[in-house]
Design a protein around this motif. Structure first.
Motif, PDB file in Angstrom:
ATOM      1  N   ARG A 160      -3.219  -4.598 -14.668  1.00  0.00           N
ATOM      2  CA  ARG A 160      -3.742  -3.330 -13.840  1.00  0.00           C
ATOM      3  C   ARG A 160      -5.353  -3.538 -13.423  1.00  0.00           C
ATOM      4  O   ARG A 160      -5.756  -3.602 -12.358  1.00  0.00           O
ATOM      5  CB  ARG A 160      -3.155  -1.986 -14.209  1.00  0.00           C
TER       6      ARG A 160
ATOM      7  N   THR B 192      -3.947   0.445  -2.312  1.00  0.00           N
ATOM      8  CA  THR B 192      -3.390   0.444  -3.714  1.00  0.00           C
ATOM      9  C   THR B 192      -4.123   1.234  -4.807  1.00  0.00           C
ATOM     10  O   THR B 192      -3.278   1.962  -5.432  1.00  0.00           O
ATOM     11  CB  THR B 192      -3.252  -1.070  -4.181  1.00  0.00           C
ATOM     12  N   PHE B 193      -5.242   1.018  -4.753  1.00  0.00           N
ATOM     13  CA  PHE B 193      -6.063   2.139  -5.548  1.00  0.00           C
ATOM     14  C   PHE B 193      -6.618   2.961  -4.686  1.00  0.00           C
ATOM     15  O   PHE B 193      -8.059   2.826  -4.312  1.00  0.00           O
ATOM     16  CB  PHE B 193      -6.998   1.137  -6.502  1.00  0.00           C
TER      17      PHE B 193
ATOM     18  N   ALA C 264      -3.361 -11.884 -11.505  1.00  0.00           N
ATOM     19  CA  ALA C 264      -3.249 -10.859 -10.407  1.00  0.00           C
ATOM     20  C   ALA C 264      -3.237 -11.546  -8.920  1.00  0.00           C
ATOM     21  O   ALA C 264      -2.200 -11.149  -8.163  1.00  0.00           O
ATOM     22  CB  ALA C 264      -4.181  -9.536 -10.439  1.00  0.00           C
TER      23      ALA C 264
ATOM     24  N   ASP D  72      -4.164  -1.762 -19.442  1.00  0.00           N
ATOM     25  CA  ASP D  72      -3.464  -2.662 -19.086  1.00  0.00           C
ATOM     26  C   ASP D  72      -4.363  -3.869 -18.183  1.00  0.00           C
ATOM     27  O   ASP D  72      -4.729  -3.444 -17.197  1.00  0.00           O
ATOM     28  CB  ASP D  72      -2.601  -1.883 -18.065  1.00  0.00           C
TER      29      ASP D  72
ATOM     30  N   ALA E  52      -8.356   1.801 -16.165  1.00  0.00           N
ATOM     31  CA  ALA E  52      -7.475   0.836 -15.888  1.00  0.00           C
ATOM     32  C   ALA E  52      -7.354  -0.087 -17.224  1.00  0.00           C
ATOM     33  O   ALA E  52      -6.485  -1.091 -17.072  1.00  0.00           O
ATOM     34  CB  ALA E  52      -7.774   0.217 -14.478  1.00  0.00           C
TER      35      ALA E  52
ATOM     36  N   GLU F 142      -5.878  -6.551 -11.252  1.00  0.00           N
ATOM     37  CA  GLU F 142      -5.559  -6.238  -9.880  1.00  0.00           C
ATOM     38  C   GLU F 142      -6.642  -5.543  -9.093  1.00  0.00           C
ATOM     39  O   GLU F 142      -6.688  -5.578  -7.977  1.00  0.00           O
ATOM     40  CB  GLU F 142      -4.187  -5.603  -9.951  1.00  0.00           C
ATOM     41  N   MET F 143      -7.139  -4.451  -9.991  1.00  0.00           N
ATOM     42  CA  MET F 143      -8.337  -3.607  -9.338  1.00  0.00           C
ATOM     43  C   MET F 143      -9.452  -4.624  -9.264  1.00  0.00           C
ATOM     44  O   MET F 143     -10.036  -4.413  -8.042  1.00  0.00           O
ATOM     45  CB  MET F 143      -8.554  -2.702 -10.490  1.00  0.00           C
TER      46      MET F 143
ATOM     47  N   TRP G 185     -13.709   2.939 -14.550  1.00  0.00           N
ATOM     48  CA  TRP G 185     -12.691   2.029 -14.172  1.00  0.00           C
ATOM     49  C   TRP G 185     -12.208   1.250 -15.517  1.00  0.00           C
ATOM     50  O   TRP G 185     -10.945   1.092 -15.569  1.00  0.00           O
ATOM     51  CB  TRP G 185     -12.821   0.928 -13.030  1.00  0.00           C
TER      52      TRP G 185
END
Length: 319
Positions: free
Chosen positions: A184, A125-126, A254, A181, A178, A187-188, A174
């Motif tokens: 996001r 995903t990342f 997330a 948001d 990211a 989620e990271m 990061w």
């Protein structure tokens, strides 16, 4: 997803014998330390080594926790080592500033720096999420976070603690990439936790850090230890204990969106309801997660100043 077991118990002291008994108690429903550590296993102990600047404010995982867990690992035949990637300075420097030196010497416990020279891409995903090879190659990872409020993420618990496995100043990158948001960014952090996949998380809630965390708040006695092999379920249980809405915590939100919470959670000792805290203090206001380029540059210079000038001078003065 299979059911999860989250073990919660009262723990009122960092005194060696009391703490050891509490750790044995909280690990017993999970099969004890030997359920995770086999003879000869290289075991990463991943505490929260945030900063060496505020050693009396309960900003980091207490050395007593690390010492007792390391002893249990040794008794099971494992080979423990300490590792983290602090935002400023080195893992050893931050550990020593927070009273870790006696246990490092007593147990001959190696400290591994999650350096920026050894990256490993691990997320689809990342696909540019790079984690420490030292952390990824451990046979067993024991995650040792601290219960803290957080001015950017509301709370920092087990999932957020694994962000320390992002080496060097990649963490600041990061925040820039990211951080605009919060969804996001959360989620990271969740993808980082999924990639590291800690075998065991032991959450230090004996004394937490509330208010303007992760370092600008104040200590708060809670008297709780938690343990689980599912870091997401353990975090969710502590949010319930502290009566914090999971929707306000980007990592928890997330994890919910990604369906990472087990349908069933077993609490063999105490339930979150039995341990609930009614007046845990969150930050009065959240600040932006994202870092602009000037802040990233400033942060990078600060990190290198502390690690390569300030820390060596301090260690030289003690020699």
């Amino acid at each position: 997803m299979k059911a999860a077991t989250v073990s919660l118990c009262r723990a009122n002291s960092y005194d060696d014998l009391v703490l050891r008994n509490a750790l044995i108690q909280v690990l017993e429903p999970l099969g004890g330390i030997s359920a995770f550590v086999k003879p000869g296993s290289r075991v990463l102990l991943k505490p929260n080594l945030l900063t060496g600047a505020r050693p009396q404010k309960e900003c980091v995982t207490r050395p007593e926790i690390v010492r007792c867990v390391a002893q249990l690992v040794l008794e099971a035949g494992g080979k423990p080592f300490l590792g983290d990637g602090p935002a400023f300075g080195s893992a050893r420097g931050v550990a020593v500033a927070n009273g870790y030196q006696p246990l490092l010497e007593e147990l001959n416990l190696p400290v591994v720096e999650f350096s920026g020279k050894r990256y490993q891409t691990v997320s689809d995903t990342f696909n540019h999420l790079l984690l420490s090879k030292e952390a990824m190659e451990a046979d067993v990872t024991i995650n040792l976070p601290k219960v803290k409020s957080h001015v950017q993420l509301t709370m920092t618990l087990g999932v957020k603690n694994l962000f320390g496995c992002v080496p060097g100043k990649m963490k600041a990158w990061w925040h820039m990439e990211a951080g605009k948001d919060s969804g996001r960014f959360g989620e990271m952090l969740v993808e980082t936790a999924r990639a590291i996949a800690p075998d065991l998380t032991i959450l230090d809630g004996i004394i937490g850090h509330e208010g303007k965390g992760p370092s600008g708040g104040e200590p708060r006695f809670l008297g709780i230890l938690g343990a689980a092999d599912n870091v997401f379920a353990l975090d969710r249980a502590f949010l319930e204990i502290l009566q914090v809405d999971p929707a306000t915590v980007p990592t928890a939100a997330a994890a919910s969106r990604l369906n990472l919470y087990p349908a069933t959670v077993d609490f063999p000792l105490l339930t979150p309801t039995e341990l609930q805290v009614s007046d845990w203090k969150l930050p009065e206001a959240l600040v932006p997660i994202d870092f602009g380029m000037p802040r990233v540059i400033k942060s990078t210079f600060r990190h290198f100043y502390i690690r390569f000038i300030k820390e060596p001078l301090a260690l030289y003065g003690r020699s």
